[in-house]
Design a protein around this motif. Structure first.
Motif, PDB file in Angstrom:
ATOM      1  N   THR A 250       0.918  -1.309   0.003  1.00 39.75           N
ATOM      2  CA  THR A 250       0.061   0.022  -0.047  1.00 39.75           C
ATOM      3  C   THR A 250       0.674   1.415  -0.088  1.00 39.75           C
ATOM      4  OG1 THR A 250      -0.177   0.109   2.486  1.00 39.75           O
ATOM      5  CG2 THR A 250      -1.842  -1.112   1.106  1.00 39.75           C
ATOM      6  N   SER A 251       0.257   2.409   0.061  1.00 32.80           N
ATOM      7  CA  SER A 251       1.069   3.478  -0.233  1.00 32.80           C
ATOM      8  C   SER A 251       0.314   4.819   0.248  1.00 32.80           C
ATOM      9  CB  SER A 251       1.612   3.858  -1.348  1.00 32.80           C
ATOM     10  OG  SER A 251       0.492   4.363  -2.302  1.00 32.80           O
ATOM     11  N   THR A 252       0.924   5.922   0.919  1.00 32.69           N
ATOM     12  CA  THR A 252       0.222   7.185   1.325  1.00 32.69           C
ATOM     13  C   THR A 252      -0.122   7.909   0.043  1.00 32.69           C
ATOM     14  OG1 THR A 252       2.442   8.301   1.413  1.00 32.69           O
ATOM     15  CG2 THR A 252       1.649   7.105   3.464  1.00 32.69           C
ATOM     16  N   PRO A 253      -1.128   8.736  -0.089  1.00 28.54           N
ATOM     17  CA  PRO A 253      -1.369   9.406  -1.218  1.00 28.54           C
ATOM     18  C   PRO A 253      -0.029  10.072  -2.046  1.00 28.54           C
ATOM     19  CG  PRO A 253      -2.918   9.983   0.279  1.00 28.54           C
ATOM     20  CD  PRO A 253      -1.759   9.357   0.997  1.00 28.54           C
TER      21      PRO A 253
ATOM     22  N   GLY B  30      -2.693  11.584  -5.769  1.00 31.30           N
ATOM     23  CA  GLY B  30      -3.262  10.443  -6.569  1.00 31.30           C
ATOM     24  C   GLY B  30      -3.071   9.352  -5.551  1.00 31.30           C
ATOM     25  N   THR B  31      -3.749   8.114  -5.725  1.00 36.19           N
ATOM     26  CA  THR B  31      -3.522   7.038  -4.375  1.00 36.19           C
ATOM     27  C   THR B  31      -3.277   5.552  -5.450  1.00 36.19           C
ATOM     28  OG1 THR B  31      -5.460   8.058  -3.401  1.00 36.19           O
ATOM     29  CG2 THR B  31      -4.932   5.690  -2.927  1.00 36.19           C
ATOM     30  N   MET B  32      -2.409   4.960  -4.689  1.00 33.58           N
ATOM     31  CA  MET B  32      -1.831   3.792  -5.497  1.00 33.58           C
ATOM     32  C   MET B  32      -2.750   2.550  -4.919  1.00 33.58           C
ATOM     33  SD  MET B  32       1.664   2.021  -5.373  1.00 33.58           S
ATOM     34  CE  MET B  32       1.715   1.470  -3.717  1.00 33.58           C
ATOM     35  N   LYS B  33      -3.248   1.822  -5.743  1.00 35.29           N
ATOM     36  CA  LYS B  33      -4.189   0.565  -5.491  1.00 35.29           C
ATOM     37  C   LYS B  33      -3.399  -0.604  -4.653  1.00 35.29           C
ATOM     38  CE  LYS B  33      -7.400   1.099  -9.139  1.00 35.29           C
ATOM     39  NZ  LYS B  33      -7.987   0.484 -10.402  1.00 35.29           N
ATOM     40  N   LYS B  34      -4.007  -1.043  -3.784  1.00 38.84           N
ATOM     41  CA  LYS B  34      -3.355  -2.309  -3.207  1.00 38.84           C
ATOM     42  C   LYS B  34      -2.893  -3.084  -3.813  1.00 38.84           C
ATOM     43  CE  LYS B  34      -5.609  -0.876   1.232  1.00 38.84           C
ATOM     44  NZ  LYS B  34      -6.256  -1.314   2.561  1.00 38.84           N
ATOM     45  N   PHE B  35      -1.842  -4.047  -3.687  1.00 38.63           N
ATOM     46  CA  PHE B  35      -1.734  -5.097  -4.332  1.00 38.63           C
ATOM     47  C   PHE B  35      -0.948  -6.222  -3.523  1.00 38.63           C
ATOM     48  CE2 PHE B  35       1.524  -2.324  -5.520  1.00 38.63           C
ATOM     49  CZ  PHE B  35       2.779  -2.904  -5.541  1.00 38.63           C
TER      50      PHE B  35
ATOM     51  N   VAL C 127       0.005   5.293 -11.358  1.00 36.57           N
ATOM     52  CA  VAL C 127      -0.961   6.007 -10.580  1.00 36.57           C
ATOM     53  C   VAL C 127      -1.070   7.318 -11.118  1.00 36.57           C
ATOM     54  CG1 VAL C 127      -1.106   7.097  -8.101  1.00 36.57           C
ATOM     55  CG2 VAL C 127       0.281   4.937  -8.559  1.00 36.57           C
ATOM     56  N   THR C 128      -2.524   7.598 -11.075  1.00 39.55           N
ATOM     57  CA  THR C 128      -3.038   8.974 -11.802  1.00 39.55           C
ATOM     58  C   THR C 128      -2.679   9.998 -10.628  1.00 39.55           C
ATOM     59  OG1 THR C 128      -4.402   7.963 -13.335  1.00 39.55           O
ATOM     60  CG2 THR C 128      -4.879  10.008 -12.698  1.00 39.55           C
ATOM     61  N   VAL C 129      -2.101  11.044 -10.965  1.00 40.27           N
ATOM     62  CA  VAL C 129      -2.097  12.031 -10.084  1.00 40.27           C
ATOM     63  C   VAL C 129      -2.866  13.331 -10.624  1.00 40.27           C
ATOM     64  CG1 VAL C 129      -0.711  13.670  -8.803  1.00 40.27           C
ATOM     65  CG2 VAL C 129       0.120  11.100  -9.054  1.00 40.27           C
TER      66      VAL C 129
ATOM     67  N   LYS D 264       7.146  18.991  -6.930  1.00 39.63           N
ATOM     68  CA  LYS D 264       7.850  18.068  -6.106  1.00 39.63           C
ATOM     69  C   LYS D 264       6.694  16.986  -5.770  1.00 39.63           C
ATOM     70  CE  LYS D 264      11.045  18.968  -3.188  1.00 39.63           C
ATOM     71  NZ  LYS D 264      11.491  19.481  -1.782  1.00 39.63           N
ATOM     72  N   LEU D 265       7.276  15.837  -5.994  1.00 41.42           N
ATOM     73  CA  LEU D 265       6.331  14.775  -5.760  1.00 41.42           C
ATOM     74  C   LEU D 265       6.866  13.855  -4.435  1.00 41.42           C
ATOM     75  CD1 LEU D 265       4.078  12.691  -6.782  1.00 41.42           C
ATOM     76  CD2 LEU D 265       5.794  11.456  -8.025  1.00 41.42           C
ATOM     77  N   ASN D 266       6.081  13.523  -3.589  1.00 50.59           N
ATOM     78  CA  ASN D 266       6.421  12.763  -2.398  1.00 50.59           C
ATOM     79  C   ASN D 266       5.426  11.614  -2.082  1.00 50.59           C
ATOM     80  OD1 ASN D 266       5.040  14.113  -0.064  1.00 50.59           O
ATOM     81  ND2 ASN D 266       5.783  15.716  -1.288  1.00 50.59           N
ATOM     82  N   PHE D 267       5.847  10.523  -1.416  1.00 49.58           N
ATOM     83  CA  PHE D 267       4.765   9.804  -0.795  1.00 49.58           C
ATOM     84  C   PHE D 267       5.637   8.477  -0.303  1.00 49.58           C
ATOM     85  CE2 PHE D 267       6.178   8.333  -4.954  1.00 49.58           C
ATOM     86  CZ  PHE D 267       6.117   6.834  -5.039  1.00 49.58           C
TER      87      PHE D 267
END
Length: 320
Positions: free
Chosen positions: A209-212, A225-230, A242-244, A272-275
């Motif tokens: 999983t991930s944070t947004p 954007g949110t990454m789907k769990k896998f 991931v769509t942002v 800046k992109l962070n997660f």
């Protein structure tokens, strides 16, 4: 002088028509014991007639008879078995006391034996409980050590995340107002972030999983954007997209340099992109659960001339 016997006297006496009075006859009872039989004692009585001599005084006859009876009774009583003797009160009381004492000793022996048996059972029961507790404790210790070994072996096998690219499909700035009615420049954008996720674990899979994924401009979040769990199996990898995007996000004073009459910026924009990517493994069911965290920060420069063109992030990101 020679004393004549009764038989001789009887034979020499002249027969007379007048019968003389019969003399009293005494029987001597003598017990005969079978000396060869140890189990039974048979008493037989032999009757021996004893004739009173002539001229003996009457008291002599009574004394002889009494003496004979006493001797026979004493002999008869002496010839009986000890078990068939008549027991005197003193003997009965002593024998009863002996039996009572013997019974008490038996009871003491039984109580002592029961106590020994209880002690033996207690001694036997204690080691069994100790063995059981030792087995449980040993099993718990071994299992904990095994789990700790697995956990320690899994720690170096951290997942790897590699950022590939970001593609901006839309990047638009226009005038507008926020929810309170304050006039400001507002930005709308749409982008796609691509990355490679690889599980390096040799004996476990991971749940990811991930944070947004936050994309910001001058510390103002303009897209998310949110990454789907896998689930990623051991020693495998996948490509993740991931769509942002953001829609009419107020920039306030920060967007003054980006605004234009066409609604698109003509200058490069620093973003800046962070997660954070969370990975969790399940080993031995859910007993061993190592966790892995990967913090990713990427410095992106948007070039208006490269709209819908993937921008490489290979050298633009840091992984902690």
């Amino acid at each position: 002088m020679h004393a004549k016997t009764d038989s001789e006297v009887t034979s020499l006496a002249p027969s007379s028509p007048t019968r003389s009075p019969r003399r009293p006859v005494y029987y001597v009872q003598s017990p005969s014991r079978d000396s060869h039989d140890g189990e039974k004692t048979t008493t037989s009585f032999h009757s021996t007639p004893v004739l009173s001599p002539m001229g003996s005084p009457p008291h002599s006859h009574s004394s002889v008879g009494r003496h004979s009876r006493e001797s026979s009774s004493s002999r008869f009583s002496g010839s009986l078995k000890p078990g068939s003797r008549k027991i005197s009160p003193n003997d009965a009381s002593s024998r009863g006391a002996h039996r009572k004492g013997h019974k008490q000793w038996k009871e003491c022996d039984v109580i002592e034996e029961e106590g020994l048996l209880e002690d033996e059972e207690r001694d036997k029961g204690l080691p069994r409980r100790c063995y059981f507790l030792a087995f449980v404790l040993g099993f718990f210790i071994l299992f904990s050590m095994f789990s700790l070994i697995l956990w320690g072996a899994s720690r170096p096998q951290k997942p790897k995340v590699t950022m590939k690219s970001i593609t901006f499909e839309q990047f638009k700035i226009q005038a507008g107002s926020d929810a309170t009615g304050v006039a400001t420049d507002m930005i709308s954008m749409n982008s796609t972030v691509k990355m490679i996720y690889r599980n390096t674990g040799t004996f476990f899979g991971v749940h990811v999983t991930s944070t947004p994924l936050d994309l910001s401009f001058s510390q103002i979040p303009i897209a998310s954007g949110t990454m789907k769990k896998f689930y990623q199996s051991r020693k495998s990898q996948r490509s993740v997209s991931v769509t942002v995007m953001g829609n009419k996000v107020p920039l306030y004073g920060s967007g003054a340099s980006l605004s234009s009459s066409t609604g698109t910026t003509t200058l490069p924009v620093s973003l800046k992109l962070n997660f954070i990517v969370h990975s969790r493994a399940y080993i031995l069911g859910k007993l061993v659960k190592p966790k892995f965290y990967k913090k990713i920060e990427c410095d992106i420069t948007f070039d208006p001339s490269k709209l819908n063109v993937p921008i490489s992030l290979k050298n633009s990101c840091t992984y902690d």
